[in-house]
Design an enzyme around this catalytic site. Structure first.
Site, PDB file in Angstrom:
ATOM      1  N   ASP A   1       0.817  -1.212   0.000  1.00  0.00           N
ATOM      2  CA  ASP A   1       0.000   0.000   0.000  1.00  0.00           C
ATOM      3  C   ASP A   1       0.852   1.264   0.000  1.00  0.00           C
ATOM      4  O   ASP A   1       0.586   2.201  -0.766  1.00  0.00           O
ATOM      5  CB  ASP A   1      -0.930  -0.026   1.218  1.00  0.00           C
ATOM      6  CG  ASP A   1      -1.900   1.145   1.231  1.00  0.00           C
ATOM      7  OD1 ASP A   1      -2.976   1.007   0.643  1.00  0.00           O
ATOM      8  OD2 ASP A   1      -1.565   2.197   1.803  1.00  0.00           O
TER       9      ASP A   1
ATOM     10  N   GLY B   1      -5.037   2.001  -0.419  1.00  0.00           N
ATOM     11  CA  GLY B   1      -4.791   1.290  -1.677  1.00  0.00           C
ATOM     12  C   GLY B   1      -5.311  -0.121  -1.630  1.00  0.00           C
ATOM     13  O   GLY B   1      -5.941  -0.609  -2.580  1.00  0.00           O
ATOM     14  N   ASP B   2      -5.076  -0.815  -0.526  1.00  0.00           N
ATOM     15  CA  ASP B   2      -5.594  -2.170  -0.357  1.00  0.00           C
ATOM     16  C   ASP B   2      -7.113  -2.165  -0.264  1.00  0.00           C
ATOM     17  O   ASP B   2      -7.803  -2.940  -0.935  1.00  0.00           O
ATOM     18  CB  ASP B   2      -5.012  -2.796   0.910  1.00  0.00           C
ATOM     19  CG  ASP B   2      -3.567  -3.216   0.750  1.00  0.00           C
ATOM     20  OD1 ASP B   2      -3.270  -3.933  -0.211  1.00  0.00           O
ATOM     21  OD2 ASP B   2      -2.740  -2.833   1.588  1.00  0.00           O
ATOM     22  N   ASN B   3      -7.612  -1.306   0.593  1.00  0.00           N
ATOM     23  CA  ASN B   3      -9.047  -1.277   0.852  1.00  0.00           C
ATOM     24  C   ASN B   3      -9.843  -0.921  -0.395  1.00  0.00           C
ATOM     25  O   ASN B   3     -10.775  -1.642  -0.792  1.00  0.00           O
ATOM     26  CB  ASN B   3      -9.315  -0.262   1.976  1.00  0.00           C
ATOM     27  CG  ASN B   3     -10.760  -0.194   2.392  1.00  0.00           C
ATOM     28  OD1 ASN B   3     -11.620   0.168   1.610  1.00  0.00           O
ATOM     29  ND2 ASN B   3     -11.008  -0.523   3.644  1.00  0.00           N
TER      30      ASN B   3
ATOM     31  N   GLY C   1      -9.701  -3.552  -3.092  1.00  0.00           N
ATOM     32  CA  GLY C   1     -10.568  -4.679  -2.763  1.00  0.00           C
ATOM     33  C   GLY C   1     -12.023  -4.378  -3.040  1.00  0.00           C
ATOM     34  O   GLY C   1     -12.758  -5.198  -3.594  1.00  0.00           O
TER      35      GLY C   1
END
Length: 396
Positions: free
Chosen positions: A139, A167-169, A172
């Site tokens: 991230d 970035g991850d959230n 997803g």
């Protein structure tokens, strides 16, 4: 009936972006079968916070509602088990380094031979093509790469990472949306497809202002702390017991009047040079010192009462303990009690997608590593003797 009930997901993901994606599907009823590396499991099982039993709260928070099987997919027998599971599945989700599953004979081209209708979803740092596609990413790296870090923080300080792993959230969530649209297409046509969602693309796609300034005006804008270069007042101000945020809409004469009266400075309304948002922005350094003393003389609670009474957008900068007790979050069921075999009873973050007919249902915590292996393989048609041989040969 849950909206995704009857949908089966084979979940190869680990860390954050992928598991967060498949958690969304599980919350709405999909059966998510998590494939974990034999003997190792999802890497997030080792991420803090860790309780006194050695169980990760991080893992628990983003893997609720799933099943787990432990499998060595690098061995031919493990790959064959995957193919048997995929035959009756709807969706495969993976966030390996680009090309990893292809090398194992489990990429999209191979799996669609087993199940032509399969939806094969790949999350990666930079996407499945392009000169950077083979590179790994986390991230913080993506926030730096896409310009978000350059836009965050104060002008005189170093570029700053946004606190949560956005970035991850967000990647997803974007993949969860792509999957639901692909599944809708499959229901209409009977056709599966390949989905390719990259962290860099997702964060670049929400950069809005700096991209448009460069494109339309050929101007470069950078980080400006808690202000907005197009609005005043729009900032975070120190007060007696912390910090307080308040904003006034651009072009709203009535909001500016209410703000001046709220801070007990109606004389500002008599100053022609402060009469427009544009002039106030230009005079930021002159105006800000004039209004700071009012904020410094009040507590967060006092300021909240004052500005809410004037119908102005505002909020104290909440600490995490304050946030956990916030009545609005409680009213929205954004903190849900969950019983987890690993970390025990805890308050989980609820799902923000509020749906009147098909709400998210969070019924169980995250699975222990491999706890569903035998059940899933029996359902797939393997005998107890075959499963015992897999265990003996270190396949599962």
């Amino acid at each position: 009936m849950k909206v995704l009930e009857g949908v089966t997901v084979i979940d190869f993901t680990q860390a954050y972006s992928g598991p967060f994606c498949t958690m969304q599907l599980a919350d709405f009823g999909a059966r998510v079968i998590k494939i974990e590396r034999r003997g190792l499991g999802d890497q997030s099982r080792e991420w803090t916070p860790i309780n006194d039993k050695g169980e990760s709260g991080y893992y628990a928070a983003i893997n609720r509602g799933k099943e787990s099987i432990s499998l060595d997919i690098s061995k031919p027998e493990g790959a064959e088990i995957i193919k048997r599971l995929v035959k009756d599945a709807d969706i495969v989700v993976e966030n390996f380094k680009v090309g990893t599953l292809d090398k194992m004979g489990l990429g999209y081209e191979e799996l669609k031979k087993v199940n032509p209708e399969i939806i094969f979803a790949s999350i990666s740092g930079y996407g499945q093509n392009g000169p950077w596609s083979s590179l790994a990413a986390y991230d913080n790296v993506i926030q730096a790469m896409c310009g978000m870090m350059e836009m965050t923080g104060f002008a005189e300080d170093v570029p700053t990472k946004i606190g949560p792993a956005i970035g991850d959230n967000f990647t997803g969530l974007t993949m969860a949306l792509a999957i639901t649209m692909a599944y809708f297409h499959k229901l209409q046509t009977g056709k599966g497809q390949r989905l390719d969602v990259a962290m860099m693309d997702c964060l670049f796609g929400i950069m809005e202002s700096p991209i448009m300034y460069k494109e339309l005006l050929n101007e470069e804008i950078s980080r400006c702390g808690n202000t907005d270069p197009t609005l005043f007042p729009y900032d975070v101000y120190p007060c007696k017991d912390g910090y307080f945020s308040v904003g006034v809409a651009a072009g709203s004469k009535s909001e500016w009047e209410r703000f001046c009266n709220a801070i007990e400075m109606p004389e500002l309304l008599q100053e022609e040079k402060y009469s427009t948002n544009e002039s106030r922005v230009a005079l930021y350094d002159e105006l800000t010192p004039k209004i700071l003393p009012f904020f410094a003389s009040k507590t967060k609670a006092e300021l909240n009462d004052i500005f809410l009474a004037c119908n102005l957008p505002c909020s104290p900068v909440n600490t995490i303990p304050e946030l956990m007790e916030h009545p609005q979050l409680k009213a929205r069921n954004m903190l849900i009690p969950v019983t987890d075999d690993g970390v025990g009873d805890y308050l989980a973050m609820g799902n923000p997608m509020i749906m009147s007919e098909t709400p998210a249902v969070i019924e169980k915590g995250a699975p222990a590593m491999g706890c569903d292996t035998e059940k899933v393989l029996l359902e797939a048609g393997y005998t107890a003797d075959e499963i015992a041989a897999f265990v003996q040969n270190e396949i599962c």
